[in-house]
Design a protein around this motif. Structure first.
Motif, PDB file in Angstrom:
ATOM      1  N   CYS A   1       0.843  -1.243  -0.048  1.00  0.00           N
ATOM      2  CA  CYS A   1      -0.011  -0.009  -0.119  1.00  0.00           C
ATOM      3  C   CYS A   1       0.908   1.364   0.000  1.00  0.00           C
TER       4      CYS A   1
ATOM      5  N   CYS B   1      -1.084  -5.405   9.752  1.00  0.00           N
ATOM      6  CA  CYS B   1      -1.035  -6.119   8.413  1.00  0.00           C
ATOM      7  C   CYS B   1       0.344  -6.298   8.066  1.00  0.00           C
TER       8      CYS B   1
ATOM      9  N   HIS C   1       1.722  -5.382   5.248  1.00  0.00           N
ATOM     10  CA  HIS C   1       2.219  -4.238   4.579  1.00  0.00           C
ATOM     11  C   HIS C   1       3.242  -3.504   5.388  1.00  0.00           C
TER      12      HIS C   1
ATOM     13  N   SER D   1      -9.208   2.973   4.972  1.00  0.00           N
ATOM     14  CA  SER D   1      -8.095   2.723   5.237  1.00  0.00           C
ATOM     15  C   SER D   1      -7.486   4.115   5.985  1.00  0.00           C
TER      16      SER D   1
ATOM     17  N   CYS E   1      -4.285  -1.969  -0.597  1.00  0.00           N
ATOM     18  CA  CYS E   1      -4.565  -2.289   0.805  1.00  0.00           C
ATOM     19  C   CYS E   1      -5.521  -3.594   0.967  1.00  0.00           C
TER      20      CYS E   1
HETATM   21  S1  SF4 Z   1      -3.834   1.189   4.582  1.00  0.00           S
HETATM   22 FE1  SF4 Z   1      -4.184  -1.324   4.531  1.00  0.00          FE
HETATM   23  S2  SF4 Z   1      -2.406  -2.136   3.871  1.00  0.00           S
HETATM   24 FE2  SF4 Z   1      -1.817  -0.128   4.318  1.00  0.00          FE
HETATM   25  S3  SF4 Z   1      -1.309  -0.027   6.438  1.00  0.00           S
HETATM   26 FE3  SF4 Z   1      -3.237   0.273   6.525  1.00  0.00          FE
HETATM   27  S4  SF4 Z   1      -4.209  -1.671   6.666  1.00  0.00           S
HETATM   28 FE4  SF4 Z   1      -2.064  -2.093   6.196  1.00  0.00          FE
END
Ligand code: SF4
Length: 375
Positions: free
Chosen positions: A69, A96, A98, A234, A323
């Protein structure tokens, strides 16, 4: 009225450097709103969440996949560029994959004295989550104590939790002023108020909130409210986007994302028992990120209740590109909100968003909201 919050938000690095000159502690970077900041604060440090710079960058490619992301890449880019070179410690509470990669790359490639990975359970709905997290917090406490050689007493933890609870209560008071027909503040002001609280000593932030609240309660904004919108999704601290939305006949009156209400919605409830268990319960019970919202989808009724309480006309579903957690959540969430009478507009965010095309889509959405049609 919100100038101090804008100053903190825009000059976050100046604030942190200045804090270091006045305090006998370190700045500790937190990678997620699940970071139990109370422990860091009780140790005499300044917990700071790294948020987006919203600047295009080309330094993260060797470290993190391009299809992770944009928020994680933006955060890591700032570390690699040395923007946080005053920061001695970092920590991640697992959320997560990422963001975990951003943390790992930062730990490996950006000079820091202290890096801590906290096993925040993703399955918060299991009976074991509370005791498990309390045990993990005890390990984190010991690790912080070893780092600086300072004991973190139960009393200091209670005091820190009280300061954080006050911050949460004050943020609720501010959000409540957005429920009526004439919100006392714009969505942009609310966004910066919450985002700056990630960057500033909570006592100082609380004092400024207490200073403005009496005046804020009497405030009448010199603008039409227009359509009352909610932002869900997000991470989102994109001030240019919300400024654009509020320039075309709308006001953002509430949100559910990790740099908004999800950060402060619930508080530590004190029992006479173990303070770490009380803090752990707060993080287990908080409105969840989609990474932790299984098997029961507890997020959806919470979001619906917010939409009703804030008398929302429509919902902007915001997803950071790639994401996965939110991407899986969006289709059922859209259906759920539509079935319950709330129109939705899905928008995908990158490090910078194309404001022109998005403006056209938001304007079209506002027309549909005005006609009370559902997508
Ligand atoms: S936007 Fe989504 S992928 Fe990026 S840090 Fe937050 S939960 Fe994780």
């Amino acid at each position: 009225m919100f100038s101090k919050f804008f100053e903190w938000y825009e000059k976050r690095h100046d604030y942190a450097r200045d804090w270091l000159t006045k305090n006998d502690g370190e700045v500790v970077g937190c990678f997620c709103s699940y970071a139990p900041e109370e422990l860091i604060y009780a140790a005499g440090h300044l917990p700071v969440r790294m948020l987006g710079s919203h600047e295009p960058q080309d330094v993260t490619e060797p470290h993190i996949f391009g299809m992770y992301c944009p928020f994680c890449r933006d955060v890591l880019a700032q570390g690699l560029k040395g923007r946080f070179n005053y920061m001695k410690g970092i920590m991640l509470a697992q959320s997560c994959l990422h963001l975990r990669q951003s943390f790992t790359s930062w730990r490996n490639h950006v000079p820091v004295d202290y890096a801590y990975y906290l096993y925040m359970p993703n399955k918060v709905q299991t009976d074991h989550a509370r005791s498990y997290l309390a045990g993990e917090l005890a390990k984190f406490r010991r690790s912080l104590e070893e780092w600086t050689g300072r004991e973190i007493t139960d009393e200091a933890l209670r005091e820190a939790a009280e300061v954080y609870n006050e911050s949460r209560r004050l943020a609720h008071e501010v959000y409540d002023l957005r429920k009526g027909p004439n919100p006392a503040l714009t969505g942009l002001e609310a966004m910066v108020m919450v985002a700056s609280s990630f960057m500033v000593d909570k006592k100082e932030h609380n004092a400024e909130l207490k200073r403005i609240l009496p005046e804020l309660k009497e405030r009448r904004l010199d603008r039409e409210t227009g359509a009352r919108l909610m932002i869900v999704g997000s991470e989102d601290d994109d001030t240019e986007f919300i400024r654009m939305v509020e320039s075309v006949g709308a006001t953002v009156v509430t949100d559910d994302h990790c740099t908004g209400s999800r950060y402060f919605w619930n508080s530590v409830e004190f029992t006479n028992g173990d303070i770490l268990s009380d803090i752990a319960n707060r993080y287990v019970d908080r409105p969840t990120c989609p990474t932790k919202d299984f098997e029961t989808r507890s997020r959806f009724p919470h979001i619906l209740q917010l939409a009703k309480d804030f008398n929302v006309d429509g919902v902007l579903l915001i997803q950071q590109k790639f994401c996965d957690p939110h991407e899986c959540d969006m289709p059922p969430l859209k259906e759920y909100l539509n079935e319950n009478g709330f129109p939705t507009l899905f928008l995908e965010f990158d490090v910078t968003v194309p404001l022109g095309p998005m403006r056209i889509r938001v304007e079209a959405f506002l027309e549909m909201v005005g006609e009370e049609e559902l997508f």
